[in-house]
Enzyme design. Structure first.
Site, mmCIF file in Angstrom:
data_model
loop_
_atom_site.group_PDB
_atom_site.id
_atom_site.type_symbol
_atom_site.label_atom_id
_atom_site.label_comp_id
_atom_site.label_asym_id
_atom_site.label_seq_id
_atom_site.Cartn_x
_atom_site.Cartn_y
_atom_site.Cartn_z
ATOM 1 N N GLY A 46 7.371 10.898 87.771
ATOM 2 C CA GLY A 46 7.686 11.403 86.122
ATOM 3 C C GLY A 46 7.516 10.047 85.365
ATOM 4 N N GLN A 51 8.682 5.307 77.449
ATOM 5 C CA GLN A 51 8.666 4.088 78.726
ATOM 6 C C GLN A 51 7.415 3.417 78.489
ATOM 7 O OE1 GLN A 51 9.911 7.027 82.064
ATOM 8 N NE2 GLN A 51 10.525 5.181 82.905
ATOM 9 N N CYS A 95 14.467 4.509 88.481
ATOM 10 C CA CYS A 95 13.691 4.460 87.078
ATOM 11 C C CYS A 95 12.836 3.555 87.094
ATOM 12 C CB CYS A 95 14.799 4.234 85.932
ATOM 13 S SG CYS A 95 13.942 4.582 84.482
ATOM 14 N N LEU A 96 11.203 3.909 86.621
ATOM 15 C CA LEU A 96 10.266 2.666 86.585
ATOM 16 C C LEU A 96 10.669 1.725 85.503
ATOM 17 C CD1 LEU A 96 7.077 5.191 86.718
ATOM 18 C CD2 LEU A 96 8.410 3.703 88.559
ATOM 19 N N HIS A 137 15.957 13.895 84.179
ATOM 20 C CA HIS A 137 15.877 12.572 83.901
ATOM 21 C C HIS A 137 14.855 12.225 82.947
ATOM 22 C CE1 HIS A 137 15.307 8.142 85.877
ATOM 23 N NE2 HIS A 137 14.536 8.083 85.016
ATOM 24 N N GLU A 138 13.442 12.884 82.933
ATOM 25 C CA GLU A 138 12.402 12.641 81.788
ATOM 26 C C GLU A 138 12.971 13.006 80.306
ATOM 27 O OE1 GLU A 138 10.745 10.681 85.098
ATOM 28 O OE2 GLU A 138 10.495 10.298 82.661
ATOM 29 N N HIS A 141 15.043 10.636 79.044
ATOM 30 C CA HIS A 141 14.308 9.598 78.476
ATOM 31 C C HIS A 141 13.882 9.883 76.787
ATOM 32 C CE1 HIS A 141 13.721 6.430 81.283
ATOM 33 N NE2 HIS A 141 13.244 7.200 82.212
HETATM 34 O O1 K2U Z 1 11.205 8.141 84.710
HETATM 35 C C1 K2U Z 1 11.087 7.351 85.523
HETATM 36 O O2 K2U Z 1 11.357 6.059 85.368
HETATM 37 C C2 K2U Z 1 10.357 7.802 86.697
HETATM 38 C C3 K2U Z 1 11.372 8.278 87.758
HETATM 39 C C4 K2U Z 1 11.351 9.587 87.921
HETATM 40 C C5 K2U Z 1 12.537 10.172 88.602
HETATM 41 C C6 K2U Z 1 13.998 9.542 88.924
HETATM 42 C C7 K2U Z 1 15.029 10.096 89.719
HETATM 43 C C8 K2U Z 1 14.621 11.058 90.345
HETATM 44 C C9 K2U Z 1 13.292 11.628 90.233
HETATM 45 C C10 K2U Z 1 12.478 11.158 89.717
HETATM 46 C C11 K2U Z 1 11.391 7.722 89.175
HETATM 47 O O3 K2U Z 1 11.152 6.171 89.082
HETATM 48 S S1 K2U Z 1 9.909 7.859 89.868
HETATM 49 C C12 K2U Z 1 9.941 7.226 91.527
HETATM 50 C C13 K2U Z 1 10.932 7.961 92.235
HETATM 51 C C14 K2U Z 1 10.189 8.477 93.416
HETATM 52 C C15 K2U Z 1 10.725 9.405 94.127
HETATM 53 C C16 K2U Z 1 12.181 9.636 94.084
HETATM 54 C C17 K2U Z 1 12.812 8.725 93.136
HETATM 55 C C18 K2U Z 1 12.578 7.979 92.280
HETATM 56 ZN ZN ZN Z 2 13.267 6.769 84.280
#
Ligand code: K2U
Ligand code: ZN
Length: 173
Positions: A46, A51, A95-96, A137-138, A141
């Site tokens: 996501g 971001q 979170c990225l 989560h998105e 943001h």
């Molecule tokens: O928004 C973001 O920073 C991307 C997130 C999205 C996300 C966070 C937590 C749970 C689900 C989605 C992630 O950093 S993407 C990396 C990731 C991949 C698989 C599972 C958890 C996080």
């Molecule tokens: Zn995030």
């Protein structure tokens, strides 16, 4: 297509409530394309516009993880949660914008989301599992909320201190 720089917490732009997207212009399409490329490259499942420093209500996601299943890139413009389940689920979120930090976050297990697509049409879909966690989560943001905001203050401050140190070290390189 071009890779965008992902902002790292703490950054005031990650705490702002973003503005609704108006007309779906070619520029909006280009941003969505660049965000999807940046997300896949990270890699992530996501990514929200703030971001990458764009204060607009737009997110991309693709939570397909099974390499046997074809990817499902999604672009949600002005997304709105129209229903949340009573049932809750807990997921170890990352979170990225807060690299290498993970913590358990509890959220509604299922949500119904309404959004405008790049086609200009209104879409509505119910999400469950990882898709539900990711879309919430998105959307957080877009409202300047990070997953660490759900943690106890001490844990949140510890993570923030680690990110401040990381950014200081990166600045020195
Ligand atoms: O928004 C973001 O920073 C991307 C997130 C999205 C996300 C966070 C937590 C749970 C689900 C989605 C992630 O950093 S993407 C990396 C990731 C991949 C698989 C599972 C958890 C996080
Ligand atoms: Zn995030």
């Amino acid at each position: 297509m071009s890779l965008k720089t992902i902002l790292i917490h703490p950054d005031p732009r990650l705490k702002k409530v973003t503005d609704p997207v108006g007309a779906i212009t070619p520029e909006v399409g280009k941003l969505a394309e660049d965000m999807l490329e940046t997300m896949y490259d990270a890699p992530g499942i996501g990514l929200a516009a703030p971001q990458v420093g764009v204060m607009s209500r737009l997110l991309v996601m693709d939570c397909v993880k099974d390499p046997e299943v074809s990817p499902r890139p999604m672009v949600l413009i002005n997304p709105r949660i129209t229903w949340s389940s009573e049932d809750r689920s807990t997921y170890e979120e990352g979170c990225l914008s807060i690299p290498d930090q993970y913590a358990e976050v509890e959220r509604p297990a299922e949500v119904r989301v309404e959004w405008t697509g790049l086609d200009g049409k209104t879409h509505e879909e119910e999400f469950a599992g990882l898709w539900a966690t990711c879309v919430q989560h998105e959307i957080d943001h877009l409202d300047g909320k990070l997953f660490i905001d759900y943690l106890k203050p001490l844990k949140r401050q510890m993570i923030t201190r680690k990110m401040v140190k990381l950014k200081r070290e990166k600045a020195r390189l």
